[in-house]
Design a protein around this motif. Structure first.
Motif, PDB file in Angstrom:
ATOM      1  N   VAL A 233      19.424   9.220  84.952  1.00 25.45           N
ATOM      2  CA  VAL A 233      20.602   9.979  84.915  1.00 25.45           C
ATOM      3  C   VAL A 233      21.490   9.828  85.981  1.00 25.45           C
ATOM      4  O   VAL A 233      21.005   9.510  86.993  1.00 25.45           O
ATOM      5  CB  VAL A 233      20.368  11.526  84.741  1.00 25.45           C
ATOM      6  N   THR A 234      22.794   9.594  85.656  1.00 27.31           N
ATOM      7  CA  THR A 234      23.574   9.453  86.704  1.00 27.31           C
ATOM      8  C   THR A 234      24.754  10.415  86.981  1.00 27.31           C
ATOM      9  O   THR A 234      25.047  11.273  86.121  1.00 27.31           O
ATOM     10  CB  THR A 234      24.722   8.189  86.230  1.00 27.31           C
ATOM     11  N   HIS A 235      25.080  10.927  88.137  1.00 26.74           N
ATOM     12  CA  HIS A 235      26.016  11.988  88.335  1.00 26.74           C
ATOM     13  C   HIS A 235      27.108  11.480  89.367  1.00 26.74           C
ATOM     14  O   HIS A 235      26.994  10.458  90.159  1.00 26.74           O
ATOM     15  CB  HIS A 235      25.248  13.015  89.137  1.00 26.74           C
ATOM     16  N   PHE A 236      28.247  12.412  89.618  1.00 25.44           N
ATOM     17  CA  PHE A 236      29.298  12.209  90.411  1.00 25.44           C
ATOM     18  C   PHE A 236      29.426  13.452  90.996  1.00 25.44           C
ATOM     19  O   PHE A 236      29.743  14.563  90.480  1.00 25.44           O
ATOM     20  CB  PHE A 236      30.512  11.819  89.632  1.00 25.44           C
ATOM     21  N   ASP A 237      29.221  13.639  92.384  1.00 29.55           N
ATOM     22  CA  ASP A 237      29.068  14.785  93.218  1.00 29.55           C
ATOM     23  C   ASP A 237      29.851  14.297  94.560  1.00 29.55           C
ATOM     24  O   ASP A 237      29.467  13.694  95.259  1.00 29.55           O
ATOM     25  CB  ASP A 237      27.721  15.327  93.325  1.00 29.55           C
ATOM     26  N   ASN A 238      30.803  15.095  94.949  1.00 27.61           N
ATOM     27  CA  ASN A 238      31.614  14.885  96.126  1.00 27.61           C
ATOM     28  C   ASN A 238      31.646  13.557  96.560  1.00 27.61           C
ATOM     29  O   ASN A 238      31.314  13.189  97.715  1.00 27.61           O
ATOM     30  CB  ASN A 238      30.852  15.889  97.338  1.00 27.61           C
ATOM     31  N   ASN A 239      32.507  12.950  95.686  1.00 27.78           N
ATOM     32  CA  ASN A 239      32.830  11.487  96.111  1.00 27.78           C
ATOM     33  C   ASN A 239      31.540  10.515  96.080  1.00 27.78           C
ATOM     34  O   ASN A 239      31.592   9.484  96.783  1.00 27.78           O
ATOM     35  CB  ASN A 239      33.453  11.190  97.204  1.00 27.78           C
ATOM     36  N   THR A 240      30.321  10.836  95.643  1.00 26.48           N
ATOM     37  CA  THR A 240      29.247  10.089  95.535  1.00 26.48           C
ATOM     38  C   THR A 240      28.678  10.180  94.283  1.00 26.48           C
ATOM     39  O   THR A 240      28.375  11.097  93.492  1.00 26.48           O
ATOM     40  CB  THR A 240      28.214  10.705  96.463  1.00 26.48           C
ATOM     41  N   TYR A 241      28.267   8.551  93.900  1.00 26.02           N
ATOM     42  CA  TYR A 241      27.835   8.301  92.673  1.00 26.02           C
ATOM     43  C   TYR A 241      26.320   8.079  92.819  1.00 26.02           C
ATOM     44  O   TYR A 241      25.959   7.502  93.878  1.00 26.02           O
ATOM     45  CB  TYR A 241      28.076   7.284  92.142  1.00 26.02           C
ATOM     46  N   HIS A 242      25.455   8.954  92.001  1.00 29.88           N
ATOM     47  CA  HIS A 242      23.925   8.619  92.282  1.00 29.88           C
ATOM     48  C   HIS A 242      23.354   8.707  90.996  1.00 29.88           C
ATOM     49  O   HIS A 242      23.755   9.074  89.827  1.00 29.88           O
ATOM     50  CB  HIS A 242      23.401   9.809  93.453  1.00 29.88           C
ATOM     51  N   ILE A 243      22.222   7.955  91.190  1.00 31.20           N
ATOM     52  CA  ILE A 243      21.285   7.736  89.818  1.00 31.20           C
ATOM     53  C   ILE A 243      19.846   8.521  90.361  1.00 31.20           C
ATOM     54  O   ILE A 243      19.377   8.426  91.272  1.00 31.20           O
ATOM     55  CB  ILE A 243      21.220   6.481  89.566  1.00 31.20           C
ATOM     56  N   THR A 244      19.309   9.314  89.184  1.00 28.44           N
ATOM     57  CA  THR A 244      17.838   9.663  89.236  1.00 28.44           C
ATOM     58  C   THR A 244      17.130   8.852  88.347  1.00 28.44           C
ATOM     59  O   THR A 244      17.447   9.180  87.252  1.00 28.44           O
ATOM     60  CB  THR A 244      17.704  11.317  89.050  1.00 28.44           C
ATOM     61  N   LYS A 245      16.186   8.368  88.687  1.00 29.48           N
ATOM     62  CA  LYS A 245      15.132   7.748  87.838  1.00 29.48           C
ATOM     63  C   LYS A 245      13.582   7.873  88.210  1.00 29.48           C
ATOM     64  O   LYS A 245      13.336   7.549  89.382  1.00 29.48           O
ATOM     65  CB  LYS A 245      15.375   5.822  87.740  1.00 29.48           C
ATOM     66  N   ASN A 246      13.027   8.487  87.222  1.00 29.45           N
ATOM     67  CA  ASN A 246      11.730   9.115  87.521  1.00 29.45           C
ATOM     68  C   ASN A 246      11.590   9.800  88.920  1.00 29.45           C
ATOM     69  O   ASN A 246      12.280  10.776  89.079  1.00 29.45           O
ATOM     70  CB  ASN A 246      10.680   7.740  87.772  1.00 29.45           C
ATOM     71  N   ASN A 247      11.020   9.330  90.131  1.00 28.34           N
ATOM     72  CA  ASN A 247      10.932  10.153  91.087  1.00 28.34           C
ATOM     73  C   ASN A 247      11.918   9.672  92.492  1.00 28.34           C
ATOM     74  O   ASN A 247      11.940  10.178  93.366  1.00 28.34           O
ATOM     75  CB  ASN A 247       9.567  10.103  91.789  1.00 28.34           C
ATOM     76  N   TRP A 248      12.802   8.660  91.861  1.00 29.21           N
ATOM     77  CA  TRP A 248      13.625   8.223  92.776  1.00 29.21           C
ATOM     78  C   TRP A 248      15.058   8.463  92.516  1.00 29.21           C
ATOM     79  O   TRP A 248      15.543   8.936  91.773  1.00 29.21           O
ATOM     80  CB  TRP A 248      13.443   6.542  92.607  1.00 29.21           C
ATOM     81  N   SER A 249      15.802   8.817  93.838  1.00 24.92           N
ATOM     82  CA  SER A 249      17.237   9.351  93.748  1.00 24.92           C
ATOM     83  C   SER A 249      17.945   8.510  94.556  1.00 24.92           C
ATOM     84  O   SER A 249      17.678   8.285  95.684  1.00 24.92           O
ATOM     85  CB  SER A 249      17.158  10.851  94.197  1.00 24.92           C
TER      86      SER A 249
END
Length: 609
Positions: free
Chosen positions: A540-556
């Motif tokens: 899953v991908t997110h945009f939050d406070n000018n940061t793009y991040h991805i969560t995959k299994n146990n990794w963020s």
């Protein structure tokens, strides 16, 4: 001696420099207020990190300070009117002060700063009453008023220029201030996004200058991040065609602010406040690692019903792209003979839901205008959940089958109003929202009991999820990915076999999941994946406070707009306190590629006219 001092004062333009210093002091005070109001968010950072955030914030504060105060000072010199300048200064101070106070409270609940899209929500048609918030936070409103008056009077003391203006020295000061405000002799002016180059992912939100950030988000509502320039990936279509089409009724219930922390899916880390919803988990297809695609209700509707996540600073509904027709649950299922409806007991124009959904195929929208009993209103948002959900159940029984219907609750939204007869019926909890969560859960229970008595219940799939999380107590649910965690279940005693799904699932997976189940026969381009697929990307991908991040299994994994990265392993570090960036290069490379792939597809889709 006095004459020499006056000459120096004339050349230095001390009144202007004084105005700069005083306005910067105001921004400093508002940043302290922000940190104090949201103290629980910053318990894991040390003084040096906080100092760096304040220092970068000072650089951002210089930008609006220079442009606004310089303009007002020139007005003063031009018109020689202390009254006019004072009025303009007081207006500026009032805007800065109240925006700063509102942002501090806003961040407490939604964990993001207010941007330009916030003002769309303040449209009178959106049924958001500022007076409700003023009543609940009267002390903050009073603080804002006191600060506005005090700072204005303080600034007014600087407007005492008696000497002849030295335009040469003034021009020199303005040029120097301009260079400093733009961040020095850099290729591009300093931006909020540049905080990632100087600060950690945990502290960069402290540095924001909110008025400047609002201006930035107004300027660039949806922009493609530079770090995916040159990156390309294939855009493929999905086809869910089967031997035959099945046509169950689809009811999607979006529970306001039902963060995962409040439910029985919270890993046993704290008390739960959703006994009925908890009872459905073992009877459903239950997604244990489900995520919202945004932090606001206005982000949830596009994600759930049209498969578009929020991956920019501006909500899709509030952007120019909102008028683009895209695949949705309503227009796709309508082509298979479904009728469609959406229920939300607030003002019909709230947050633009009606216009957005009807643009994308919705036939019948039921809002406050259609509800018959004014005595059921909560006095703030709209109709209380218990009577409204009974109204929905009765209405669904009149609809042509098969039907697809969206239901959005509201009682667990601030100010968390519940009927007086239930005042002592629920646990107090640790924060005000806990009682309203229990009330909404009870209303959901009565709704389902009513539905069970209908002829259409056995042929209906209920998809129950949340729009976003809200105020969380546990640090695990305030991390880059934790604050997006929500419940998501598919419940149908006659049609679905209970199952626990452990892979990563997000709101935009709801649309392809439904189309997969019914056997939608046409090729369709979607960003999400069906939960029934054996092999999907599972991130899953997110945009939050000018940061793009991805969560995959146990990794963020996250990357700031200036490529400042973080990497956490949630299986060993549930609170995401240890940044593993550069320590697992192969994993980081995979996640970075997955993130860029998702972003490329998103911007490709949203930029289609």
């Amino acid at each position: 001696m006095l004459k020499s001092f006056n000459n120096i004062k004339t050349h230095l333009h001390l009144p202007l420099l004084g105005l700069y210093a005083k306005v910067l002091s105001l921004f400093f005070a508002l940043r302290i207020l922000f940190v104090l109001t949201n103290g629980s968010t910053f318990t894991k950072i040390d003084f040096n990190q906080l100092f760096d955030a304040f220092l970068f914030g000072f650089r951002l504060d210089l930008i609006p300070t220079f442009y606004i105060i310089t303009a007002l000072y020139l007005v003063y010199l031009t018109f020689e009117s202390k009254v006019l300048t004072t009025v303009l200064l007081s207006l500026f101070v009032a805007i800065v002060t109240f925006v700063g106070i509102i942002d501090a409270l806003y961040f407490k609940f939604l964990k993001e700063h207010i941007g330009y899209s916030f003002f769309h929500q303040l449209n009178p048609d959106n049924n958001i009453s500022l007076w409700t918030y003023v009543a609940n936070y009267w002390y903050m409103a009073l603080l804002g008023l006191v600060l506005t008056v005090a700072i204005t009077l303080w600034l007014r003391q600087s407007l005492r220029v008696k000497q002849k203006t030295n335009w040469i020295s003034l021009s020199l000061i303005v040029v120097v201030a301009f260079v400093i405000a733009r961040g020095g002799f850099r290729l591009k002016p300093l931006r909020t996004a540049d905080s990632g180059s100087y600060l950690s992912s945990a502290t960069h939100v402290v540095s924001y200058n909110v008025p400047f950030y609002i201006f930035e988000s107004w300027q660039n509502p949806i922009t493609t991040p530079g770090f995916i320039d040159g990156f390309e990936t294939s855009i493929s279509s999905s086809n869910f065609a089967k031997d035959s089409i099945v046509a169950p009724n689809i009811v999607i219930i979006v529970l306001e602010s039902f963060g995962k922390e409040y439910t029985g899916l919270n890993r046993g880390m704290t008390h739960t406040y959703t006994p009925f919803l908890n009872s459905l988990f073992p009877k459903s297809i239950c997604c244990h690692n489900a995520y919202a695609n945004g932090l606001k209700s206005v982000d949830a509707v596009p994600a759930i019903f049209t498969g578009l996540p929020k991956l920019s600073s501006t909500a899709i509904i509030h952007s120019p792209k909102s008028s683009n027709q895209v695949p949705s649950l309503f227009n796709c299922l309508q082509s298979l003979g479904y009728s469609s409806s959406f229920f939300h007991g607030a003002n019909n124009e709230t947050m633009g839901f009606k216009s957005y959904l009807t643009t994308n195929g919705l036939h019948d929208y039921y809002g406050l205008d259609e509800y018959p009993k004014q005595e059921d209103l909560d006095g703030h948002w709209g109709v209380l959940d218990e009577p409204y959900l009974q109204y929905v159940s009765d209405n669904l029984s009149t609809q042509k089958q098969p039907f697809v219907s969206g239901i959005f609750t509201l009682s667990s939204h601030h100010p968390y109003t519940i009927p007086t007869e239930y005042k002592d019926s629920f646990l107090k909890g640790n924060i005000p929202i806990h009682k309203s969560i229990q009330y909404a859960d009870m209303a959901l229970k009565k709704f389902m009991e009513s539905c069970e008595k209908t002829a259409w219940f056995d042929n209906t799939i209920f998809i129950i999820t949340a729009d976003h999380s809200a105020e969380n107590l546990l640090h695990a649910y305030r991390t880059p990915s934790g604050k997006f965690e929500i419940p998501l279940i598919l419940y149908s005693p006659k049609l679905l076999k209970p199952q626990a799904i452990r892979k990563t699932v997000e709101q935009i997976d709801i649309l392809p999941t439904v189309l997969d189940y019914v056997g939608y026969p046409q090729d369709i381009t979607l960003l999400g994946h069906s939960i029934f697929e054996e092999n999907n990307n599972e991130f899953v991908t997110h945009f939050d406070n000018n940061t793009y991040h991805i969560t995959k299994n146990n990794w963020s994994y996250g990357i700031h707009l200036t490529q400042d990265a973080f990497l956490f392993n949630k299986s060993q570090d549930i609170n995401c306190l240890t940044n593993l960036e550069s320590k697992f290069p192969q994993m980081e490379e995979v996640l970075d590629s997955n993130l860029k792939q998702a972003l490329f597809k998103y911007f490709y889709v949203v930029n289609q006219e």
